[in-house]
Write an enzyme that holds these catalytic residues in place. Sequence first.
Site, PDB file in Angstrom:
ATOM      1  N   TYR A 180      -1.778  -0.794  10.983  1.00 46.48           N
ATOM      2  CA  TYR A 180      -2.028  -1.355   9.647  1.00 46.48           C
ATOM      3  C   TYR A 180      -0.853  -1.032   8.719  1.00 46.48           C
ATOM      4  O   TYR A 180      -0.308  -1.924   8.048  1.00 46.48           O
ATOM      5  CB  TYR A 180      -3.342  -0.800   9.065  1.00 46.48           C
ATOM      6  N   SER A 219       0.842  -1.194   0.000  1.00 42.87           N
ATOM      7  CA  SER A 219       0.000   0.000   0.000  1.00 42.87           C
ATOM      8  C   SER A 219       0.874   1.239   0.000  1.00 42.87           C
ATOM      9  O   SER A 219       1.979   1.228   0.560  1.00 42.87           O
ATOM     10  CB  SER A 219      -0.852  -0.033   1.274  1.00 42.87           C
ATOM     11  N   LYS A 250       2.132  -3.580   6.841  1.00 40.97           N
ATOM     12  CA  LYS A 250       2.520  -3.649   5.426  1.00 40.97           C
ATOM     13  C   LYS A 250       4.031  -3.422   5.292  1.00 40.97           C
ATOM     14  O   LYS A 250       4.707  -4.103   4.513  1.00 40.97           O
ATOM     15  CB  LYS A 250       1.753  -2.600   4.610  1.00 40.97           C
TER      16      LYS A 250
HETATM   17  P1  NAD Z   1     -11.002  -7.041   1.459  1.00 42.48           P
HETATM   18  O1  NAD Z   1     -11.226  -7.029   2.925  1.00 42.48           O
HETATM   19  O2  NAD Z   1     -12.181  -6.943   0.565  1.00 42.48           O
HETATM   20  O3  NAD Z   1     -10.162  -8.348   1.049  1.00 42.48           O
HETATM   21  C1  NAD Z   1      -9.333  -9.026   1.945  1.00 42.48           C
HETATM   22  C2  NAD Z   1      -9.778 -10.483   1.955  1.00 42.48           C
HETATM   23  O4  NAD Z   1      -8.964 -11.231   2.873  1.00 42.48           O
HETATM   24  C3  NAD Z   1     -11.231 -10.659   2.403  1.00 42.48           C
HETATM   25  O5  NAD Z   1     -11.917 -11.415   1.435  1.00 42.48           O
HETATM   26  C4  NAD Z   1     -11.117 -11.415   3.731  1.00 42.48           C
HETATM   27  O6  NAD Z   1     -12.211 -12.289   3.956  1.00 42.48           O
HETATM   28  C5  NAD Z   1      -9.794 -12.121   3.578  1.00 42.48           C
HETATM   29  N1  NAD Z   1      -9.147 -12.424   4.852  1.00 42.48           N
HETATM   30  C6  NAD Z   1      -8.998 -11.607   5.928  1.00 42.48           C
HETATM   31  N2  NAD Z   1      -8.344 -12.255   6.910  1.00 42.48           N
HETATM   32  C7  NAD Z   1      -8.039 -13.498   6.447  1.00 42.48           C
HETATM   33  C8  NAD Z   1      -7.377 -14.627   6.997  1.00 42.48           C
HETATM   34  N3  NAD Z   1      -6.885 -14.603   8.238  1.00 42.48           N
HETATM   35  N4  NAD Z   1      -7.264 -15.722   6.239  1.00 42.48           N
HETATM   36  C9  NAD Z   1      -7.761 -15.777   4.978  1.00 42.48           C
HETATM   37  N5  NAD Z   1      -8.426 -14.736   4.414  1.00 42.48           N
HETATM   38  C10 NAD Z   1      -8.555 -13.611   5.134  1.00 42.48           C
HETATM   39  O7  NAD Z   1      -9.959  -5.870   1.132  1.00 42.48           O
HETATM   40  P2  NAD Z   1      -9.420  -5.306  -0.254  1.00 42.48           P
HETATM   41  O8  NAD Z   1      -9.752  -3.873  -0.302  1.00 42.48           O
HETATM   42  O9  NAD Z   1      -9.799  -6.182  -1.362  1.00 42.48           O
HETATM   43  O10 NAD Z   1      -7.859  -5.400   0.019  1.00 42.48           O
HETATM   44  C11 NAD Z   1      -7.079  -6.493  -0.419  1.00 42.48           C
HETATM   45  C12 NAD Z   1      -5.632  -6.260  -0.011  1.00 42.48           C
HETATM   46  O11 NAD Z   1      -5.179  -5.035  -0.573  1.00 42.48           O
HETATM   47  C13 NAD Z   1      -5.429  -6.133   1.491  1.00 42.48           C
HETATM   48  O12 NAD Z   1      -4.229  -6.783   1.834  1.00 42.48           O
HETATM   49  C14 NAD Z   1      -5.308  -4.649   1.711  1.00 42.48           C
HETATM   50  O13 NAD Z   1      -4.520  -4.352   2.827  1.00 42.48           O
HETATM   51  C15 NAD Z   1      -4.625  -4.213   0.432  1.00 42.48           C
HETATM   52  N6  NAD Z   1      -4.860  -2.794   0.107  1.00 42.48           N
HETATM   53  C16 NAD Z   1      -6.152  -2.339   0.012  1.00 42.48           C
HETATM   54  C17 NAD Z   1      -6.375  -0.985  -0.283  1.00 42.48           C
HETATM   55  C18 NAD Z   1      -7.768  -0.437  -0.350  1.00 42.48           C
HETATM   56  O14 NAD Z   1      -7.931   0.791  -0.254  1.00 42.48           O
HETATM   57  N7  NAD Z   1      -8.810  -1.258  -0.560  1.00 42.48           N
HETATM   58  C19 NAD Z   1      -5.298  -0.134  -0.488  1.00 42.48           C
HETATM   59  C20 NAD Z   1      -4.003  -0.656  -0.398  1.00 42.48           C
HETATM   60  C21 NAD Z   1      -3.815  -1.981  -0.096  1.00 42.48           C
HETATM   61  C1  WQD Z   2      -9.464   9.882   0.755  1.00 43.18           C
HETATM   62  C2  WQD Z   2      -9.677  11.381   0.932  1.00 43.18           C
HETATM   63  C3  WQD Z   2      -9.965  12.051   3.216  1.00 43.18           C
HETATM   64  C4  WQD Z   2     -13.759   9.965   3.834  1.00 43.18           C
HETATM   65  C5  WQD Z   2      -6.910   5.004   3.259  1.00 43.18           C
HETATM   66  C6  WQD Z   2      -5.919   4.306   4.130  1.00 43.18           C
HETATM   67  C7  WQD Z   2      -4.804   3.736   3.293  1.00 43.18           C
HETATM   68  C8  WQD Z   2      -5.328   2.904   2.113  1.00 43.18           C
HETATM   69  C9  WQD Z   2      -6.489   3.524   1.421  1.00 43.18           C
HETATM   70  C10 WQD Z   2      -5.057   0.560   2.434  1.00 43.18           C
HETATM   71  C11 WQD Z   2      -8.904  11.979   2.104  1.00 43.18           C
HETATM   72  C12 WQD Z   2     -11.225  12.320   2.419  1.00 43.18           C
HETATM   73  C13 WQD Z   2     -12.604  10.474   3.284  1.00 43.18           C
HETATM   74  C14 WQD Z   2     -14.809  10.859   4.191  1.00 43.18           C
HETATM   75  C15 WQD Z   2     -13.469  12.696   3.372  1.00 43.18           C
HETATM   76  N1  WQD Z   2      -5.784   1.616   2.510  1.00 43.18           N
HETATM   77  N2  WQD Z   2     -12.452  11.815   3.046  1.00 43.18           N
HETATM   78  N3  WQD Z   2     -14.604  12.202   3.932  1.00 43.18           N
HETATM   79  O1  WQD Z   2      -7.035   8.163   3.670  1.00 43.18           O
HETATM   80  O2  WQD Z   2      -6.110   8.197   1.316  1.00 43.18           O
HETATM   81  O3  WQD Z   2      -6.275   6.052   2.534  1.00 43.18           O
HETATM   82  O4  WQD Z   2      -7.446   4.051   2.333  1.00 43.18           O
HETATM   83  O5  WQD Z   2      -3.888   0.435   2.323  1.00 43.18           O
HETATM   84  O6  WQD Z   2      -4.001   3.004   4.140  1.00 43.18           O
HETATM   85  O7  WQD Z   2      -5.386   5.231   5.054  1.00 43.18           O
HETATM   86  O8  WQD Z   2      -8.343   7.145   1.733  1.00 43.18           O
HETATM   87  O9  WQD Z   2     -10.706   7.081   1.071  1.00 43.18           O
HETATM   88  O10 WQD Z   2     -10.140   7.304   3.527  1.00 43.18           O
HETATM   89  O11 WQD Z   2      -9.710   9.225   1.991  1.00 43.18           O
HETATM   90  O12 WQD Z   2     -13.338  13.914   3.178  1.00 43.18           O
HETATM   91  O13 WQD Z   2     -15.852  10.476   4.700  1.00 43.18           O
HETATM   92  O14 WQD Z   2     -11.070  11.622   1.207  1.00 43.18           O
HETATM   93  O15 WQD Z   2      -9.736  13.079   4.149  1.00 43.18           O
HETATM   94  O16 WQD Z   2      -8.510  13.275   1.729  1.00 43.18           O
HETATM   95  P1  WQD Z   2      -6.905   7.503   2.376  1.00 43.18           P
HETATM   96  P2  WQD Z   2      -9.801   7.616   2.121  1.00 43.18           P
END
Ligand code: NAD
Ligand code: WQD
Length: 337
Positions: free
Chosen positions: A148, A124, A152
């Site tokens: 979190y 991330s 990562k």
């Molecule tokens: P998500 O929660 O939809 O997907 C994660 C999946 O992992 C889920 O289906 C959940 O059931 C499964 N899971 C959780 N714990 C588990 C365990 N102990 N064993 C097996 N399965 C398990 O989330 P997502 O948004 O699809 O994110 C996927 C990956 O991408 C995550 O690692 C997340 O940290 C990373 N990521 C997400 C974002 C975002 O904004 N969505 C941003 C950066 C990184």
């Molecule tokens: C985006 C923008 C908020 C909600 C987070 C995690 C990061 C990553 C992705 C996994 C910002 C603004 C948001 C609301 C708002 N996850 N906002 N009102 O903060 O960039 O990242 O999700 O790795 O680790 O920190 O994403 O979607 O929360 O916010 O004004 O109700 O929207 O302040 O500027 P962020 P976000």
Amino acid sequence: MRVLVTGGAGYIGSHTVLTLLEAGHDVVALDSLANASPESLRRVGDLAGREVDLRVVDLLDEQGLTDAVVDARPDAVVHFAGLKAVGESVAEPERYYRTNVGGTLNLVRAMDAAGCRTMAFSSSATVYGRVTQVPIREDAPLGATNPYGWSKFMVEQVLRDVAAADERWAVGLLRYFNPVGAHPSGRIGEDPTGTPNNLVPFIAQVAVGRHERLVVHGGDYDTVDGTGVRDYIHVVDLAEGHLAALERLTTTAGAHAWNLGTGRGSSVLEVVAAFSAACGHEVPYEVRDRRPGDVAASYADPALAASELGWTAERTLAQMCEDAWRWQSANPNGYAE
Ligand code: NAD
Ligand code: WQD
């Protein structure tokens, strides 16, 4: 290629399973269903015209995981499974480190037992910690601001060390910026439990009437209109980035960090305007105080992924909002009946 996708039933995982199937790969999905519904993969099966092989296994069940990975006989693993809610990680750090770090250690051991040493890991942009310069390159200083993010950061270090110790390993550390949107069919998308913390799912729920208005967290940043700027990336572009990374990892050993972002920043108000255009009515909002821990602007320098993976994100903010809206309006309660 035969690809094992951990977290395959989740938001990004389900879109990536579909992209892999459409590219002709064989896929085994592994998920504990802790934060997902099996309905996502049932629909992926409909879209792909092939049923998805889902194994319900927890990463923390070391023996069960090893048995499943050995049985799946993958050529490569895409590792999405884990916990991702920032606020929850502050309240329950041990659970986050155990699942995200401990779960990945179990997976590395299971992969070794299965003779598979190619992994694309869901990292991330949060590993850039307190961003001081944009656009962000992969060699920017790393850090984190919550458990979190540290989980990562730690997994990246574990995987670098594993790849350094044994040259049979090939690892991609894929640093996602802000994944949003949904498959253009509107059949799969993001289905957050409880009130969403992230911007686009919250706006989508306002647009269908589940909340009265969006609270914009801060209007006094040093940005184009005072609101926070982020690099929103369409989830299908992101899924395609995984395919490109897997192809590259089959020919390159070692650990490699790649930003998966568009390189373009959009403000909160720009997202509100794009979503309002997509759904055909104004999304109500009010500007309030900044959210603790937020940075003013974060967006990728995507040049390394372009040159090394031959991949760039193509879809626009308008498409991200149109596809998020198609999913949300057709499935106002997500995968629930
Ligand atoms: P998500 O929660 O939809 O997907 C994660 C999946 O992992 C889920 O289906 C959940 O059931 C499964 N899971 C959780 N714990 C588990 C365990 N102990 N064993 C097996 N399965 C398990 O989330 P997502 O948004 O699809 O994110 C996927 C990956 O991408 C995550 O690692 C997340 O940290 C990373 N990521 C997400 C974002 C975002 O904004 N969505 C941003 C950066 C990184
Ligand atoms: C985006 C923008 C908020 C909600 C987070 C995690 C990061 C990553 C992705 C996994 C910002 C603004 C948001 C609301 C708002 N996850 N906002 N009102 O903060 O960039 O990242 O999700 O790795 O680790 O920190 O994403 O979607 O929360 O916010 O004004 O109700 O929207 O302040 O500027 P962020 P976000």
